[in-house]
Design an enzyme around this catalytic site. Structure first.
Site, mmCIF file in Angstrom:
data_model
loop_
_atom_site.group_PDB
_atom_site.id
_atom_site.type_symbol
_atom_site.label_atom_id
_atom_site.label_comp_id
_atom_site.label_asym_id
_atom_site.label_seq_id
_atom_site.Cartn_x
_atom_site.Cartn_y
_atom_site.Cartn_z
ATOM 1 N N ARG A 117 0.842 -1.190 0.000
ATOM 2 C CA ARG A 117 0.000 0.000 0.000
ATOM 3 C C ARG A 117 0.881 1.246 0.000
ATOM 4 O O ARG A 117 2.061 1.192 0.379
ATOM 5 C CB ARG A 117 -0.858 -0.029 1.262
ATOM 6 C CG ARG A 117 -1.902 1.049 1.329
ATOM 7 C CD ARG A 117 -2.957 0.601 2.302
ATOM 8 N NE ARG A 117 -3.828 1.660 2.765
ATOM 9 C CZ ARG A 117 -4.836 2.169 2.076
ATOM 10 N NH1 ARG A 117 -5.059 1.771 0.837
ATOM 11 N NH2 ARG A 117 -5.631 3.090 2.598
ATOM 12 N N THR A 394 -10.873 1.353 -6.541
ATOM 13 C CA THR A 394 -10.336 0.088 -6.076
ATOM 14 C C THR A 394 -10.847 -1.071 -6.939
ATOM 15 O O THR A 394 -11.885 -0.952 -7.579
ATOM 16 C CB THR A 394 -10.796 -0.083 -4.619
ATOM 17 O OG1 THR A 394 -10.408 1.099 -3.966
ATOM 18 C CG2 THR A 394 -10.230 -1.310 -3.974
ATOM 19 N N THR A 412 -5.742 -0.408 -5.473
ATOM 20 C CA THR A 412 -6.483 0.854 -5.575
ATOM 21 C C THR A 412 -5.608 2.075 -5.827
ATOM 22 O O THR A 412 -4.407 2.045 -5.524
ATOM 23 C CB THR A 412 -7.270 1.092 -4.256
ATOM 24 O OG1 THR A 412 -8.138 2.211 -4.415
ATOM 25 C CG2 THR A 412 -6.368 1.357 -3.065
ATOM 26 N N ASP A 436 -7.088 8.649 3.015
ATOM 27 C CA ASP A 436 -7.425 7.548 3.927
ATOM 28 C C ASP A 436 -6.840 7.752 5.326
ATOM 29 O O ASP A 436 -7.160 7.008 6.255
ATOM 30 C CB ASP A 436 -6.961 6.199 3.360
ATOM 31 C CG ASP A 436 -8.034 5.545 2.488
ATOM 32 O OD1 ASP A 436 -9.202 5.966 2.590
ATOM 33 O OD2 ASP A 436 -7.721 4.635 1.725
ATOM 34 N N SER A 465 -6.759 1.217 5.774
ATOM 35 C CA SER A 465 -7.537 0.745 4.624
ATOM 36 C C SER A 465 -8.707 -0.106 5.090
ATOM 37 O O SER A 465 -8.704 -0.629 6.205
ATOM 38 C CB SER A 465 -6.622 -0.096 3.738
ATOM 39 O OG SER A 465 -7.350 -0.686 2.695
ATOM 40 N N GLY A 486 -14.848 -0.696 -2.779
ATOM 41 C CA GLY A 486 -16.045 -0.029 -2.249
ATOM 42 C C GLY A 486 -15.808 0.744 -0.966
ATOM 43 O O GLY A 486 -16.735 0.935 -0.176
HETATM 44 O O1 DON Z 1 -8.042 1.366 1.203
HETATM 45 C C1 DON Z 1 -9.200 1.743 1.279
HETATM 46 O O2 DON Z 1 -9.976 1.386 2.130
HETATM 47 C C2 DON Z 1 -9.715 2.713 0.213
HETATM 48 N N1 DON Z 1 -8.620 3.435 -0.335
HETATM 49 C C3 DON Z 1 -10.431 1.909 -0.822
HETATM 50 C C4 DON Z 1 -11.047 2.795 -1.858
HETATM 51 C C5 DON Z 1 -12.146 2.157 -2.581
HETATM 52 O O3 DON Z 1 -12.497 1.033 -2.364
HETATM 53 C C6 DON Z 1 -12.820 3.018 -3.573
HETATM 54 N N2 DON Z 1 -13.984 2.359 -4.103
HETATM 55 N N3 DON Z 1 -15.093 2.753 -3.964
#
Ligand code: DON
Length: 582
Positions: A117, A394, A412, A436, A465, A486
Site C-alpha cells: 500500500r 479500487t 487501488t 485515507d 484501509s 467499495g
Molecule cells: O483502502 C481503502 O480502504 C480505500 N482506499 C479503498 C477505496 C475504494 O475502495 C474506492 N472504491 N469505492
C-alpha cells in the site's frame, strides 16, 4: 454450468432442505437479488476444474487466462491481471496505486499477506490538511499533488513475482502494455467516473490530454481509450522491473511534477519504499479457517469481529432477510465501525489491539450489548473496552488453481481517478491515498469514515484501509477466495458474502448477487440495497429505530470457490467484471 442451472439446483437443494429440517427451527433462506445485480451480464460466472479467475474487467480476466495458457502459474496470472486492471480501470487502480495480496501456497500450506500500500511521504505533517482556522480543507486530501502518497504497486507486484512467479516478469506485463497501446472502448462506469472528476481532470493538461476530448468534455461511452504513454511506462517496467518505476525517467517526471506543484514526494520516498510481508489474521467461523488482511487494513479485523459476534446466533434459523437477521448483522457492523474509528491504524506506528478485537470473549461482550428488538443510536454505541481482552474506486480479483493455490488481491488508487493528476509523459494517474489518513480526529474522509489518532498523518506511515482480501480454508484446502472494492463498504460486503455462503448456505452466485446492507456507525444509517427486504421486514427495522436508506451499497465482490472437484468463479453482476475457467 450456467447461472440458471445453479439457481435451479439451489431451489432443489432448498426443497430437500425443507424436508429434512424442522420448519420451526430452520427457515430456509431465500435470496432477494439486488436490483443492480439483476441486469443480465455475460461471463460473470464460470466453472472449471483446472483453475478459475474472477476480476473486475474483461481484458484483465483474459490476461490472467493467457498466462495459464502460456504455462504460467497462479502468480503470473495474478500479476498479469493486476497490470491489466491498471490499464482497464484507470478510474480505480493503477501503477501509482497500491494494494494488498493474500496468497495461499499449497506447497507450504502457508498464507502470505503482502502489503504494498502507499505510504505517507517523509515530509508530511500531521495537520497538513487543516487551515489556520482549524478547518479541514477536504479537497486538498483528495485532489492534486498533496493528496498523493508514495506508490507501492510496482514494488509489490515485482517482489511477489520474484519470489513466486514462473514466467519472465516481462511477459506478465505484455497483455497490459498491448491494451494500453491499442485501446479499448470506454464503458459506462469509466465514463461516469470521468464525468464525475471532469472538473479536476480539466485542471491538469496531462490528465486532460488522455481522458478528455479536445473540447475538454470527458470521453463518452464507446470512445476508444488509447493510453500510449502508459504503454511506454509499462515497457520501462517490463525492462527494468521495480527500478523502471522508482528510478529513471518515470521517477524523474514524478519528482519534477511534485516540485513544480509544491508537493512533498521526493526521490528519498521512492528509494525508501518497502513492501511489507505481514502475518495474516486468522479466525474461525463454524469450523472454517479464515485468513485475512491484518492492519494497516481494518478490513480483516472487522470481518472477523463481525463473524465472531454473530457466530452463535446461527442466523440461518431466522432467515436471511428478516428484520431480526438484518438487525443483528447491522448492529455488529455498527460496533465494528465504532471500534475502527478508535483503534485502527498502521501497526508499525501504534499498538493496534488486534488480538483483543478478534478475540471470542470480546465478541461475546459486544454481542451482549445488542438488544434483540431495538436499534441503538450512534451515540449509544461506543468503542469497546478492550482492557480485559488484550494480553499484550479500487478493484479486487480472486484466482484458484488445481495445485491447491489461491490468490485474493485488492488494489487501488483510492477515489475515482485518484488525485485527478497524471505524471507528465507517463500516462500514470496518481493516487489520492492521503485521504485515507485521519486528517483531523472526528472528521470524516471521502467514505464518511471517522478515524482516530492511530491513523493520523505521519512520515512513512500507511493510511488505514478497508480492503479485505480473504481466503477461507477447509479440509486443508482453499474453499473460498474473495474481496471487493467499495471503500468502507468493502467490510460489510465481504463479511456478508461469507455469511451468505457459510451461514445461509446460498450458492456462490446468490451469495454475491443478493441484496446487501451496510452500517458504519457514523453516519447513523442502515443502508439496504434495492429492492430491500419485504415491506413487513422493512417496517420492523424502522420500528426498531433504524433510519433505513434504500440505496446502492456500492461495492462489487469477486470470488472463487472450490465446490467438489470444480472451481466456481463469480464476478459481481453489479459491474463489468468477468470470470473464466478451464
Ligand atoms: O483502502 C481503502 O480502504 C480505500 N482506499 C479503498 C477505496 C475504494 O475502495 C474506492 N472504491 N469505492
Amino acid at each position: 454450468m450456467k447461472k440458471t442451472t445453479y439457481t435451479f439446483l439451489f431451489f432443489i437443494t432448498a426443497l430437500i432442505g425443507c424436508k429434512s429440517e424442522t420448519l420451526e427451527t430452520h427457515i430456509i433462506s431465500t435470496p432477494i437479488i439486488a436490483k443492480a445485480a439483476s441486469v443480465q451480464r455475460i461471463n460473470t460466472e464460470a466453472v472449471g476444474q483446472k483453475f478459475a479467475i474472477a476480476t473486475q474487467g474483461d481484458h484483465s480476466t483474459k490476461a490472467a487466462l493467457q498466462m495459464f495458457s502460456m504455462g504460467g502459474n497462479i502468480i503470473d496470472a495474478a500479476i498479469a491481471a493486476s497490470f491489466t486492471l491498471a490499464v482497464e480501470r484507470p478510474q480505480s487502480t493503477g501503477i501509482s496505486g497500491g494494494g494488498f495480496f493474500l496468497f495461499y501456497e499449497a506447497k507450504t500450506k502457508k498464507t502470505y499477506a503482502i502489503d504494498f500500500r502507499e505510504r505517507g511521504p517523509h515530509l508530511v505533517k500531521e495537520n497538513m490538511f487543516i487551515d489556520k482556522n482549524d478547518v479541514y480543507q477536504k479537497s486538498r486530501s483528495k485532489n492534486g499533488i498533496l493528496a498523493v502518497a508514495v506508490p507501492g504497486l510496482v514494488a509489490g507486484l515485482f517482489e511477489i513475482h520474484q519470489k513466486f512467479g514462473s514466467l519472465p516478469f516481462e511477459k506478465t506485463l505484455e497483455p497490459a502494455r498491448q491494451l494500453a497501446e491499442n485501446g479499448f472502448p470506454v464503458y459506462p462506469n469509466l465514463s461516469e467516473a470521468l464525468l464525475d472528476r471532469a472538473d479536476i481532470l480539466r485542471q491538469d493538461p496531462s490528465a486532460s490530454s488522455i481522458f478528455l476530448a479536445k473540447d475538454l468534455k470527458p470521453w463518452p461511452v464507446g470512445h476508444i481509450l488509447v493510453q500510449k504513454d502508459l504503454a511506454a511506462s509499462l515497457r520501462k517496467i517490463q525492462r527494468k522491473g521495480r527500478d523502471g518505476f522508482y528510478k529513471g525517467s518515470i521517477a524523474k517526471a514524478l519528482i519534477q511534477l511534485s516540485k513544480k506543484e509544491n508537493g512533498l514526494i521526493d526521490q528519498m520516498d521512492l528509494d525508501n519504499y518497502h513492501v511489507r510481508w505481514r502475518e495474516p489474521l486468522h479466525g474461525q467461523f463454524h469450523g472454517y479457517e479464515i485468513f485475512t488482511m491484518p492492519p494497516p487494513s481494518s478490513g480483516g479485523v472487522h470481518v472477523l469481529q463481525f463473524l465472531n459476534i454473530l457466530e452463535k446466533d446461527n442466523l440461518a434459523k431466522h432467515g436471511i432477510f428478516t428484520a431480526k437477521s438484518i438487525h443483528l448483522a447491522g448492529a455488529a457492523l455498527q460496533e465494528a465501525f465504532a471500534d475502527r474509528a478508535q483503534f485502527l491504524g498502521d501497526p508499525d506506528f501504534s499498538k493496534i489491539p488486534v488480538k483483543a478485537l478478534i478475540s471470542l470473549p470480546y465478541a461475546e461482550s459486544r454481542r451482549r450489548e445488542i438488544s434483540l428488538d431495538r436499534a441503538r443510536k450512534a451515540n449509544e454505541v461506543k468503542m469497546g473496552n478492550l482492557q480485559h481482552y488484550e494480553s499484550s474506486d479500487t478493484t479486487h480479483f480472486s484466482i484458484m488453481d488445481d495445485q491447491g493455490n489461491a490468490v485474493a488481491s485488492t488494489q487501488t488508487i483510492n477515489g475515482w481517478m485518484g488525485a485527478g493528476i497524471v505524471i507528465p509523459g507517463t500516462g500514470i494517474v496518481l493516487n489520492n491515498e492521503m485521504d485515507d489518513f485521519t486528517a483531523q480526529v472526528g472528521t470524516a474522509n471521502m467514505f464518511g469514515a471517522i478515524g482516530g489518532k492511530p491513523n493520523s498523518i505521519e512520515p512513512g506511515k500507511t493510511p488505514l484501509s478497508s480492503m479485505s482480501p480473504t481466503i477461507i480454508i477447509h479440509d486443508q484446502k482453499p474453499l473460498l477466495s474473495l474481496g471487493a472494492p467499495g471503500g468502507t463498504r468493502i467490510i460489510s460486503c465481504v463479511a456478508q458474502t461469507i455469511l451468505n455462503y457459510l451461514e445461509y448456505k446460498l450458492p456462490l452466485y446468490e451469495s454475491i448477487a443478493s441484496i446487501r446492507y451496510h452500517h458504519q456507525w457514523q453516519p447513523d444509517i442502515l443502508q439496504i440495497e434495492m429492492p430491500g427486504p419485504t415491506k413487513i421486514e422493512l417496517k420492523k427495522l424502522q420500528d426498531m429505530g433504524y433510519e433505513v436508506s434504500l440505496s446502492p451499497v456500492g461495492c462489487n465482490v469477486m470470488a472463487v470457490a472450490r465446490e467438489g472437484n470444480n472451481f466456481h468463479a463469480v464476478a459481481d453482476p453489479r459491474d463489468i467484471g468477468t470470470s473464466a475457467s478451464e
